[in-house]
Design an enzyme around this catalytic site. Structure first.
Site, PDB file in Angstrom:
ATOM      1  N   THR A  21       0.757  -1.281  -0.069  1.00 11.15           N
ATOM      2  CA  THR A  21       0.086   0.019   0.048  1.00 11.15           C
ATOM      3  C   THR A  21       0.841   1.267   0.012  1.00 11.15           C
ATOM      4  OG1 THR A  21      -0.202  -0.027   2.350  1.00 11.15           O
ATOM      5  CG2 THR A  21      -2.029  -1.213   1.248  1.00 11.15           C
TER       6      THR A  21
ATOM      7  N   CYS B 284       1.736   2.630   9.448  1.00  9.97           N
ATOM      8  CA  CYS B 284       0.741   2.730  10.371  1.00  9.97           C
ATOM      9  C   CYS B 284       1.305   2.553  11.845  1.00  9.97           C
ATOM     10  CB  CYS B 284      -0.308   1.841  10.397  1.00  9.97           C
ATOM     11  SG  CYS B 284      -0.903   1.653   8.405  1.00  9.97           S
TER      12      CYS B 284
ATOM     13  N   CYS C  60      -3.379  -0.089  14.672  1.00 15.09           N
ATOM     14  CA  CYS C  60      -4.112   0.580  13.467  1.00 15.09           C
ATOM     15  C   CYS C  60      -5.302  -0.621  13.251  1.00 15.09           C
ATOM     16  CB  CYS C  60      -3.367   0.545  12.142  1.00 15.09           C
ATOM     17  SG  CYS C  60      -4.336   1.179  10.656  1.00 15.09           S
TER      18      CYS C  60
ATOM     19  N   CYS D  38      -0.625   6.741   7.425  1.00 17.41           N
ATOM     20  CA  CYS D  38      -2.066   6.281   7.249  1.00 17.41           C
ATOM     21  C   CYS D  38      -2.963   7.446   7.735  1.00 17.41           C
ATOM     22  CB  CYS D  38      -2.043   4.857   8.150  1.00 17.41           C
ATOM     23  SG  CYS D  38      -3.756   4.715   8.190  1.00 17.41           S
TER      24      CYS D  38
ATOM     25  N   CYS E  36      -5.306   5.685  10.906  1.00 15.08           N
ATOM     26  CA  CYS E  36      -4.951   5.743  12.412  1.00 15.08           C
ATOM     27  C   CYS E  36      -3.741   6.772  12.696  1.00 15.08           C
ATOM     28  CB  CYS E  36      -4.152   4.362  12.427  1.00 15.08           C
ATOM     29  SG  CYS E  36      -2.478   4.040  11.617  1.00 15.08           S
TER      30      CYS E  36
ATOM     31  N   ASP F  91      16.491  12.918  51.411  1.00 10.01           N
ATOM     32  CA  ASP F  91      15.145  13.237  51.362  1.00 10.01           C
ATOM     33  C   ASP F  91      14.419  12.928  52.670  1.00 10.01           C
ATOM     34  OD1 ASP F  91      12.992  14.603  49.406  1.00 10.01           O
ATOM     35  OD2 ASP F  91      12.022  12.836  50.613  1.00 10.01           O
TER      36      ASP F  91
END
Length: 495
Positions: free
Chosen positions: A32, A36, A40, A67, A70, A443
């Site tokens: 693609t 992502c 996603c 993307c 997402c 402390d």
């Protein structure tokens, strides 16, 4: 340097849509051309079609687009850059704070003490891209925020995000998001109604995250004129590179692991820096699973961690400010520290062009503080000399506390300032530099909690590495269950 990403482990996170890994890496899908976040909701790609990158910039450099479903640029940042102390992590923190935009790659390299070639080689060797690509990815994210959350003309968005030209802005947005700026604005999710010159953003965190507790901690330390706390919203002035800003922080209405930030900026090009500083102040990029896994496994802390999972270490957007406030608060109560700091603010701070509610001043920068007359503030002579010596060291660069500071060197330089001892230097590391592994020697509140748990200060000083800062927060909470009543050693010093 961290080892390469474990592809098998990454793929398991993707297959299970595990949101805990969002921000640790991105998944690039060859079929693609899109990258992502691990969680996603899209159909899980086949293993042989994916690659994993530790940064969005590296995925973009390999030719992948973000993307739009997402939004992988809207997740918490990788906690790795806050925990590590090496030069790559320091460079990433400085880039996130806008150093490349302010001084370019030469300035970034000089700040880190490396040549441009050395720095580029280090970043490419680990992240796959150099400083310009990392800064470009940040500009793209800032541009998307401005496109989707304002009605600014696109030309104003381009320059506010740090692009040198409108053409560069258009090309980058199309390349990174596979959409034109106009298309991004048209498809932006509905948000709260805006006011000109103001932005409302959702700052994401890893779950669990108790925003109300973090904001309460910040609120009880609020200095009049600089900060404000109304019981729900914490507001403060930010000293940004191109002018002051004001941020109002509150839990999100849905109660999710996030904080709602309403920003009012003098210059919109400071948006990226403002967001980075707010994220650091709220400790939004921490990995609570890793922290709780170590601390919760210790029988002494199991109950504390179970009662407050994901507890964070609230910090400051300005480490120089923390250092000065720590000195002002030495040997006085929290109320006394706030009063003294408010007086210093009035004496040496820069007034806002117009007050925003009760917020009136920017905290004084070191050079102004070094020259300020503090005789009427109410400090002892020794404390006043320490404040001036610290301010002079910060102004001259003898002490450096910005996001790219070498933490060990910063501690040594602080302790060399007359009047600053190990406790004060450790507090600056904890709440100024965001060091996750700080122990506060001597402390009193910690000693009380440790006695309750049957542990010693010496034992605890090494016991909970590398997350001792988070152990400190749990132990402070045990010593003083209600933060609102804290007499707090948080702004006091044993030095």
């Amino acid at each position: 340097m961290t080892p390469p990403l474990d592809a098998e482990r990454c793929y398991r996170a993707v297959a299970s849509r595990d949101a805990r890994f969002d921000g640790w890496f991105v998944t690039a899908v060859a079929t693609t051309g899109i990258y992502c976040r691990p969680s996603c909701p899209a159909r899980t790609p086949l293993a042989h079609n994916v690659s994993f990158f530790s940064t969005a910039a590296a995925a973009q450099g390999a030719g992948y687009r973000a993307c739009r479903r997402c939004r992988p640029d809207a997740v918490p940042g990788s906690p790795e850059w806050d925990t590590r102390a090496d030069v790559v992590a320091r460079a990433v923190r400085l880039i996130g704070d806008g150093e490349v935009e302010r001084s370019g790659v030469p300035g970034l390299a000089a700040r880190l003490g490396y040549s441009e070639r050395q720095l580029h080689r280090l970043l490419v060797g680990e992240l796959g891209v150099g400083p310009l690509a990392l800064a470009r990815a940040q500009r793209a994210q800032t541009a998307r925020l401005l496109v989707e959350t304002t009605d600014l003309p696109m030309a104003d968005v381009a320059f506010a995000a740090g692009f040198a030209s409108i053409r560069q802005f258009n090309d980058t947005v199309r390349e990174v998001f596979a959409a034109t700026p106009t298309e991004l604005r048209r498809t932006a999710p509905p948000g709260p109604p805006g006011t000109p010159g103001r932005l409302t953003l959702r700052l994401a965190a890893r779950a669990p995250y108790e925003a109300a507790e973090v904001l309460l901690f910040l609120g009880v330390h609020a200095v009049p004129g600089l900060e404000e706390w109304d019981g729900t919203t914490f507001s403060r002035v930010l000293d940004l590179p191109h002018g002051p800003g004001v941020v109002h922080l509150s839990p999100t209405p849905d109660g999710g692991p996030a904080v709602s930030a309403r920003l009012q900026l003098t210059a919109l090009r400071d948006l990226g820096t403002a967001v980075a500083r707010c994220r650091r102040m709220l400790d939004l990029d921490a990995d609570p699973v890793a922290v709780d896994g170590v601390l919760g496994a210790d029988p002494a802390l199991t109950g504390l961690v179970a009662a407050a999972p994901g507890r964070r270490v609230p910090a400051s957007p300005d480490a120089d400010e923390v250092a000065v406030r720590a000195v002002l608060g030495q040997q006085v109560s929290l109320a006394g520290a706030r009063t003294l700091t408010a007086r210093v603010l009035s004496a040496a701070g820069t007034p806002l062009p117009e007050p925003v509610g009760t917020l009136t001043h920017v905290f004084p920068r070191p050079a102004a503080l070094a020259d300020a007359d503090l005789t009427a503030v109410g400090l002892t002579g020794a404390r006043r000399r320490t404040v001036h010596a610290l301010a002079e060291a910060l102004a001259s660069g003898a002490v450096t506390l910005d996001p790219g500071a070498d933490r060990a060197e910063a501690g040594r330089a602080l302790r060399a300032v007359p009047g600053i001892g190990p406790w004060t230097a450790a507090l600056v590391a904890l709440r100024g530099l965001g060091d996750p592994d700080v122990w506060l020697p001597g402390d009193l509140a910690l000693r009380r909690s440790l006695a309750t748990l049957g542990s010693s200060d010496t034992d605890a000083a090494t016991r909970w590495r590398p997350w001792r800062s988070y152990a400190v927060m749990h132990l402070w909470a045990l010593a003083v269950p209600s933060l609102s009543t804290l007499p707090l050693p948080l702004e006091r010093s044993a030095s």
